[in-house]
Motif scaffolding. Sequence first.
Motif, PDB file in Angstrom:
ATOM      1  N   UNK A 109     -12.452 -13.354  36.265  1.00  0.00           N
ATOM      2  CA  UNK A 109     -12.519 -13.093  34.823  1.00  0.00           C
ATOM      3  C   UNK A 109     -11.652 -11.890  34.505  1.00  0.00           C
ATOM      4  N   UNK A 110     -11.067 -11.901  33.328  1.00  0.00           N
ATOM      5  CA  UNK A 110     -10.564 -10.670  32.715  1.00  0.00           C
ATOM      6  C   UNK A 110     -10.830 -10.731  31.219  1.00  0.00           C
ATOM      7  N   UNK A 111     -11.286  -9.629  30.670  1.00  0.00           N
ATOM      8  CA  UNK A 111     -11.505  -9.536  29.234  1.00  0.00           C
ATOM      9  C   UNK A 111     -10.230  -9.124  28.518  1.00  0.00           C
ATOM     10  N   UNK A 112     -10.226  -9.315  27.217  1.00  0.00           N
ATOM     11  CA  UNK A 112      -9.060  -9.038  26.380  1.00  0.00           C
ATOM     12  C   UNK A 112      -9.538  -8.292  25.144  1.00  0.00           C
ATOM     13  N   UNK A 113      -9.359  -6.976  25.135  1.00  0.00           N
ATOM     14  CA  UNK A 113      -9.828  -6.150  24.024  1.00  0.00           C
ATOM     15  C   UNK A 113      -8.641  -5.810  23.136  1.00  0.00           C
ATOM     16  N   UNK A 114      -8.618  -6.399  21.948  1.00  0.00           N
ATOM     17  CA  UNK A 114      -7.512  -6.240  21.005  1.00  0.00           C
ATOM     18  C   UNK A 114      -7.834  -5.106  20.041  1.00  0.00           C
ATOM     19  N   UNK A 115      -6.822  -4.302  19.723  1.00  0.00           N
ATOM     20  CA  UNK A 115      -6.993  -3.223  18.761  1.00  0.00           C
ATOM     21  C   UNK A 115      -5.861  -3.233  17.749  1.00  0.00           C
ATOM     22  N   UNK A 116      -6.183  -2.777  16.525  1.00  0.00           N
ATOM     23  CA  UNK A 116      -5.145  -2.512  15.531  1.00  0.00           C
ATOM     24  C   UNK A 116      -4.480  -1.180  15.837  1.00  0.00           C
ATOM     25  N   UNK A 126      -0.706  -4.923  16.481  1.00  0.00           N
ATOM     26  CA  UNK A 126      -1.833  -5.089  17.392  1.00  0.00           C
ATOM     27  C   UNK A 126      -1.386  -4.922  18.833  1.00  0.00           C
ATOM     28  N   UNK A 127      -2.290  -4.390  19.646  1.00  0.00           N
ATOM     29  CA  UNK A 127      -2.107  -4.297  21.082  1.00  0.00           C
ATOM     30  C   UNK A 127      -3.392  -4.723  21.764  1.00  0.00           C
ATOM     31  N   UNK A 128      -3.339  -4.930  23.073  1.00  0.00           N
ATOM     32  CA  UNK A 128      -4.532  -5.390  23.795  1.00  0.00           C
ATOM     33  C   UNK A 128      -4.599  -4.746  25.162  1.00  0.00           C
ATOM     34  N   UNK A 153     -18.740  -8.169  20.929  1.00  0.00           N
ATOM     35  CA  UNK A 153     -17.348  -8.062  21.362  1.00  0.00           C
ATOM     36  C   UNK A 153     -16.473  -9.109  20.676  1.00  0.00           C
ATOM     37  N   UNK A 154     -16.985 -10.328  20.552  1.00  0.00           N
ATOM     38  CA  UNK A 154     -16.210 -11.401  19.916  1.00  0.00           C
ATOM     39  C   UNK A 154     -16.036 -11.167  18.425  1.00  0.00           C
ATOM     40  N   UNK A 155     -16.892 -10.312  17.838  1.00  0.00           N
ATOM     41  CA  UNK A 155     -16.790 -10.041  16.400  1.00  0.00           C
ATOM     42  C   UNK A 155     -15.758  -8.961  16.091  1.00  0.00           C
ATOM     43  N   UNK A 156     -15.099  -8.424  17.101  1.00  0.00           N
ATOM     44  CA  UNK A 156     -14.072  -7.401  16.935  1.00  0.00           C
ATOM     45  C   UNK A 156     -13.097  -7.819  15.835  1.00  0.00           C
ATOM     46  N   UNK A 157     -13.000  -7.062  14.737  1.00  0.00           N
ATOM     47  CA  UNK A 157     -12.129  -7.476  13.636  1.00  0.00           C
ATOM     48  C   UNK A 157     -10.674  -7.670  14.058  1.00  0.00           C
ATOM     49  N   UNK A 158     -10.171  -6.826  14.960  1.00  0.00           N
ATOM     50  CA  UNK A 158      -8.780  -6.961  15.399  1.00  0.00           C
ATOM     51  C   UNK A 158      -8.577  -8.232  16.213  1.00  0.00           C
ATOM     52  N   UNK A 159      -9.562  -8.591  17.021  1.00  0.00           N
ATOM     53  CA  UNK A 159      -9.474  -9.831  17.796  1.00  0.00           C
ATOM     54  C   UNK A 159      -9.401 -11.031  16.867  1.00  0.00           C
ATOM     55  N   UNK A 160     -10.231 -11.019  15.830  1.00  0.00           N
ATOM     56  CA  UNK A 160     -10.254 -12.150  14.901  1.00  0.00           C
ATOM     57  C   UNK A 160      -8.965 -12.259  14.103  1.00  0.00           C
TER      58      UNK A 160
END
Length: 372
Positions: free
Chosen positions: A63-70, A79-81, A36-43
Amino acid sequence: MSFSVRPIDTRDHDAVNALHHSVGWPKRSEAGWVWLASNPALQETNAPAGWLLESDTGEACGFTGNFVQRFHQGDRTIHGATAFSIIVTPRARGNSRKLLAAFAGQRNLFARYTFNANPASSPLYSRHGMVAWPPETHDVKLSWRVDALACAGGRMWREIDRHAPRLTQARHERLLNPRLRDPDALDLPTGVTVLTDLADRSRYADFWEALRTEGRMISDRSPAMLRWRLSDPDLTLRPLLLAFNRGKAIGGYAMAMMSKGNPIEPPMLEIIDLMALEDEPRAIPALMQALLANTRSLGAAKLRIQTVNPDLLRRLGPLADSARREGGWGHCHVKFDPDTPGVDTWSPTPFDGDYGICLRPVPVTGEERRAA
């Protein structure tokens, strides 16, 4: 007791998994968190992978996760999340607002959103500037039952769990369908095939480029992004990808994955994505017919899509009318950057949300997993 919020780091994975376990949600392996941390959009955005709610004694209480996308619109990339796995322990009740404030307050994102709010949390999002969206379908989920007996069994076990939870506390997996899941044996209509080639130079790559050139706002479905999605080490069964072919070109595609919400529910086939070129009206109905024809043989009791947009409803036509309307509460909420043009052309599917990374996988044996 006071509580504070901070970005998570790799040392928090055990605590976050404990929070997931406390609410009956699937835990991730260490390899899964690294993935999950290797997500290219997150980086690309340097955004945090999520936030931890801590007490003044250092106890992890939320906790809340944050999933970023192009996202692409023509040649423009933004980008959005989406927030995912929002958890707050009973002793920290009321402090979800701190997690949501951290998520909704992110900058340099055209949208912060969730497509997976539950009935209890749905009213909270408006306090953080998030609105129910899309206006016509923010509360719509569609499902098609294909195994009424298994669905009835799930309802029976839910009633047992509600009245006598001690009978289900062993968490024994029930209603697992012994029929299994051979994509090579699918019954597919003319024009629909299993999609396996996700190379950078492939028919699917040409389809993705055609989608991009249409000019609507669309999340990144490039071959590279799909390859990353499918490399999730916590998947037990590979998602099913189907292509609708018009001649040698692809005019639409679908992604679906098996899930099992908890040990007492039957497996579901969840539609993660369903996309077609604007000038190809045959693709969505054909892909849906293919999924419906094979849901039961894949071991699922129901076919479901949990994020629906108005354009998809129109394209489904009579198939939408035959579906059961689930939901009924506003599960889709978004906060747009007011300076971003073109958001009215975004037609989201579950792919844009957290379903592809948060659904509980169907438990399988080691042999079945290797075969998948």
